[in-house]
Design an enzyme around this catalytic site. Sequence first.
Site, mmCIF file in Angstrom:
data_model
loop_
_atom_site.group_PDB
_atom_site.id
_atom_site.type_symbol
_atom_site.label_atom_id
_atom_site.label_comp_id
_atom_site.label_asym_id
_atom_site.label_seq_id
_atom_site.Cartn_x
_atom_site.Cartn_y
_atom_site.Cartn_z
ATOM 1 N N LEU A 137 26.173 64.837 -55.723
ATOM 2 C CA LEU A 137 25.000 63.990 -56.280
ATOM 3 C C LEU A 137 25.123 63.745 -57.741
ATOM 4 O O LEU A 137 24.966 62.559 -58.262
ATOM 5 C CB LEU A 137 23.568 64.551 -55.758
ATOM 6 C CG LEU A 137 22.200 63.771 -56.282
ATOM 7 C CD1 LEU A 137 22.527 62.437 -55.480
ATOM 8 C CD2 LEU A 137 21.058 64.526 -55.809
ATOM 9 N N LYS A 138 25.529 64.855 -58.395
ATOM 10 C CA LYS A 138 25.566 64.474 -59.858
ATOM 11 C C LYS A 138 26.559 63.538 -60.267
ATOM 12 O O LYS A 138 26.305 62.680 -60.874
ATOM 13 C CB LYS A 138 25.905 66.023 -60.321
ATOM 14 C CG LYS A 138 26.247 65.919 -61.741
ATOM 15 C CD LYS A 138 27.394 67.113 -62.430
ATOM 16 C CE LYS A 138 27.675 67.047 -63.564
ATOM 17 N NZ LYS A 138 26.506 66.967 -64.636
ATOM 18 N N GLY A 167 22.536 76.856 -86.939
ATOM 19 C CA GLY A 167 23.715 77.738 -86.784
ATOM 20 C C GLY A 167 24.651 76.758 -86.199
ATOM 21 O O GLY A 167 25.983 76.859 -86.604
ATOM 22 N N ARG A 223 21.791 67.246 -63.777
ATOM 23 C CA ARG A 223 22.196 68.208 -64.855
ATOM 24 C C ARG A 223 21.981 69.478 -64.129
ATOM 25 O O ARG A 223 20.821 70.041 -63.507
ATOM 26 C CB ARG A 223 21.497 68.072 -66.178
ATOM 27 C CG ARG A 223 21.571 67.133 -67.127
ATOM 28 C CD ARG A 223 23.225 67.069 -67.493
ATOM 29 N NE ARG A 223 23.288 66.126 -68.771
ATOM 30 C CZ ARG A 223 23.275 66.632 -70.065
ATOM 31 N NH1 ARG A 223 23.250 67.735 -70.192
ATOM 32 N NH2 ARG A 223 23.158 65.818 -71.127
ATOM 33 N N TRP A 237 17.673 83.443 -69.685
ATOM 34 C CA TRP A 237 18.806 82.532 -69.193
ATOM 35 C C TRP A 237 19.594 82.929 -68.307
ATOM 36 O O TRP A 237 20.710 82.559 -68.269
ATOM 37 C CB TRP A 237 19.147 81.898 -70.545
ATOM 38 C CG TRP A 237 18.211 80.669 -70.776
ATOM 39 C CD1 TRP A 237 17.071 80.058 -70.242
ATOM 40 C CD2 TRP A 237 18.249 79.977 -72.162
ATOM 41 N NE1 TRP A 237 16.276 79.458 -71.110
ATOM 42 C CE2 TRP A 237 17.179 79.353 -72.243
ATOM 43 C CE3 TRP A 237 19.038 80.098 -73.314
ATOM 44 C CZ2 TRP A 237 16.765 78.300 -73.476
ATOM 45 C CZ3 TRP A 237 19.087 79.373 -74.383
ATOM 46 C CH2 TRP A 237 17.747 78.396 -74.475
ATOM 47 N N HIS A 280 15.051 81.971 -84.619
ATOM 48 C CA HIS A 280 14.798 80.736 -84.395
ATOM 49 C C HIS A 280 14.215 80.308 -83.009
ATOM 50 O O HIS A 280 14.739 81.198 -82.180
ATOM 51 C CB HIS A 280 16.149 79.847 -84.473
ATOM 52 C CG HIS A 280 15.956 78.450 -83.924
ATOM 53 N ND1 HIS A 280 15.338 77.490 -84.568
ATOM 54 C CD2 HIS A 280 16.566 77.940 -82.918
ATOM 55 C CE1 HIS A 280 15.336 76.362 -83.870
ATOM 56 N NE2 HIS A 280 16.082 76.708 -82.939
ATOM 57 N N CYS A 290 12.736 77.309 -80.190
ATOM 58 C CA CYS A 290 12.847 75.936 -80.134
ATOM 59 C C CYS A 290 11.611 75.087 -79.783
ATOM 60 O O CYS A 290 11.807 74.146 -78.790
ATOM 61 C CB CYS A 290 13.967 75.708 -78.930
ATOM 62 S SG CYS A 290 15.638 75.930 -79.488
ATOM 63 N N GLU A 345 10.625 74.310 -84.548
ATOM 64 C CA GLU A 345 10.834 72.999 -84.227
ATOM 65 C C GLU A 345 9.611 72.165 -84.366
ATOM 66 O O GLU A 345 8.683 71.923 -83.537
ATOM 67 C CB GLU A 345 11.263 72.604 -82.644
ATOM 68 C CG GLU A 345 11.690 71.238 -82.377
ATOM 69 C CD GLU A 345 12.250 71.240 -81.014
ATOM 70 O OE1 GLU A 345 13.030 72.012 -80.697
ATOM 71 O OE2 GLU A 345 11.726 70.321 -80.175
ATOM 72 N N HIS A 367 17.456 66.031 -81.894
ATOM 73 C CA HIS A 367 17.695 65.440 -80.602
ATOM 74 C C HIS A 367 17.993 63.762 -80.441
ATOM 75 O O HIS A 367 18.133 63.447 -79.411
ATOM 76 C CB HIS A 367 16.487 65.744 -80.042
ATOM 77 C CG HIS A 367 16.155 67.169 -79.795
ATOM 78 N ND1 HIS A 367 15.337 67.838 -80.662
ATOM 79 C CD2 HIS A 367 16.521 68.194 -78.907
ATOM 80 C CE1 HIS A 367 15.027 69.074 -80.477
ATOM 81 N NE2 HIS A 367 15.957 69.321 -79.595
HETATM 82 N N1 GLN Z 1 22.035 79.003 -83.030
HETATM 83 C C1 GLN Z 1 21.759 78.006 -81.871
HETATM 84 C C2 GLN Z 1 22.410 76.740 -82.420
HETATM 85 O O1 GLN Z 1 22.349 76.256 -83.380
HETATM 86 C C3 GLN Z 1 20.627 77.994 -81.508
HETATM 87 C C4 GLN Z 1 20.340 76.968 -80.487
HETATM 88 C C5 GLN Z 1 18.840 76.924 -79.694
HETATM 89 O O2 GLN Z 1 18.101 77.103 -80.412
HETATM 90 N N2 GLN Z 1 18.774 76.399 -78.722
HETATM 91 O O3 GLN Z 1 23.059 75.968 -81.632
HETATM 92 ZN ZN ZN Z 2 16.534 75.439 -81.217
#
Ligand code: GLN
Ligand code: ZN
Length: 757
Positions: A18-19, A435, A518, A564, A644, A646, A668, A697
Amino acid sequence: MSKNYVTGFARIGEKRELKKALESYWAKECDFQTVKNVANELKQRHWDYQKSAGIEYISSNDFSLYDNILDMAVTLNAVPQRFKNLQEEELYFAMARGSKEAVAMEMTKWFNTNYHYIVPELSPQDNYVLNAKKIIQEYKEAKEYGLTCKVNIIGPITFLGLSKRVDGGDCFELYSKILPIYEELIQEIAKLDDTITIQIDEPIFVKDLDTKILSLIKPTYDKLAGISSHVKIAVVTYFEHSKEATKILINTPIWALGLDFLHGVENSDSLQYIADSDKTLIAGVVDGRNIWKNDIEKTLNLLDTIALHVNKDKILISSSCSLLHVPFSLKYEEKMNAEIKNWLSYGVEKLDEINLISKIFFQGKESLTQNEKNALQENKEANISRKSSKLIHDAEVQKRVKNINHREREGNYEERIKIQKQKLKYLPLATTTIGSFPQTPQIRETRRAFKNGDLDKNSYINEIKKYIDECVAFQEECGLEILVHGEPERNDMVEYFGEQLQGYGFSQNGWVQSYGSRCVKPPFIYGDISRPKPMTVEWSTYAQSKTSKIMKGMLTGPVTILNWSFVRDDMPRSEVSKQIALGICDEVDDLQNAGIKIIQVDEAAFKEGYPLRKTKVQEYEDWAVRDFKLAVSSAYKETQIHTHMCYSEFNDIIATIEAMDADVISIETARSGNELLKIFAKVGYKQEVGPGVYDIHSPRIPSVEEIVTQIYSLLEVLPKEQLWINPDCGLKTRKYEEVKPSLKNMVEAVAQIRTNF
Ligand code: GLN
Ligand code: ZN
């Protein structure tokens, strides 16, 4: 009669057919008819799999070209104004993916899974009308194919609960407009057959519901289940217990209730109510969220307990949720270690488990055919092998984990930051990145060639070093202050670490739909985790050797690695997390001893691991914070730890973020000005914060002025000494042409502001 049930099945196809069809249609390489043909073939094949496995209740309308919630929105004609000039497939895909004229609808996570649904946008101006075409057609297709299916639809309370109002109002105010469309839908479906089963998914019932929503359950299901005597309504919930709703639903005229007994063990408390009612229980006992073989003996025990209350005639054996959330079939795992493969069960294999369990439960072991007897024996042996395998159990790791409870780094924040500022000498509004730098086609090709054995190790290392050289040179040229190596060696921030940790497995074809076309291929944790050797030190020290500025080391945190992956089910998640944390802790130590002064431990998935029920939040926060702290516990006072995340909605979890005690957190916030930063000021957050100053993004290049404005708005909330300046996430999905000018503008913006200090 087999008396078994499958909530829903994967639709992407065993080879992601399907993808491929969708993506070539979107690229204008084929027409829509081709997509329809592929879809029809897939539906039939998926019905075949279920039928030949002996499943009694098979679904129609579990298929979707993009997403079931989007399908439901179309069914109700809940189409946002900006798409109104479009029709049919053009409309459908524009809602999902945007068009030239109109931005796509928002997408968000489906409960605590990694599947994303399209968030319906509702407005009081909407004119809801029924469009049952897809639902009716799919039922008829199955019928023509010789199959009488149940019809799956998303329930009205879940639909409203997951939608958003364009005018900011409460979606439930539109209840009285939406419910009549559902009534009409049930009437239409009722016309399709003499008797017909409708599965109404109401997963929202597993959340903590306020009384207003709870009060809607009875009138809704009195109505919907009372429409026609030849419609049997099954209300299905999953991912957690739904005790409050269960109590109400048993007093409505529905036929059956689907409960998840694996992820909502508390559902067992409802058994007596169900027994006292006339309801059929769809017992979710085969895990639709994980890839381990069912322990059939154990499941039979669970079912026996259920049968102490509920009459066997009123039980159906089911998957715990749709099999959409597990990979399709083990058939294509040709390279996997045979011992490990023998412990696994993907979607197709789960069908056989459901059938076997129901056969034994209802008819006894004597009724099994020789093949089924063998299958049962193999199941037993696989589970025994898993309990004792050397691949899983590592005494050394277990001993180490046992001796550690709470371990924290030296020194409190005030003491540490003082030493760090002296040693690292960075200025207020220090500039850095998250990063990763752009993943160029060459770098992807280099990794692929090395993995396939087409590139030798030395050439591979040289290629990666070349990327790092250029990446570092660019950062110096553009004037960034704290540098990164760019992560060219990583395909994925979890996979990269998983591949180097003992106890981690990878599949060849373990794809799971993430959204639309995806898919992701989560690695799986099968055994005790250890880190045989350093994972990132070589790259970080190489990068450091190329600059006199500070090179930041880059790691993924334990909670994100856990969230994950598919995680072993023979140990609490909190224990697995602790094992990972110890591996990361060793890496932090090796990095600092190799001269790396700042280390970032990403926790991108920290928030998505939150339990669905409030009563379980504290426990999660306790071990998640414990393990983040454990992972960085080896850091010296002068080693600065960054993290960090997201996202930016920290209001509910700010105390927890604070408790993680990272010296610096980047987040973010780019799309929301300084609004979401305010909570940090409000609670008197002490540690340093790097709110993203532009949105990575989008390919758009932010201007200097725009970033200046953004930084000033941040300065209204937090003092300059507490702020770092960075983009809002990693740059890996962007192109260098976008990244270079954007970062230069960011550095220039900081320079302009500093002249005014
Ligand atoms: N260090 C990762 C990057 O810069 C962090 C990615 C993320 O937060 N999803 O890609
Ligand atoms: Zn991030």
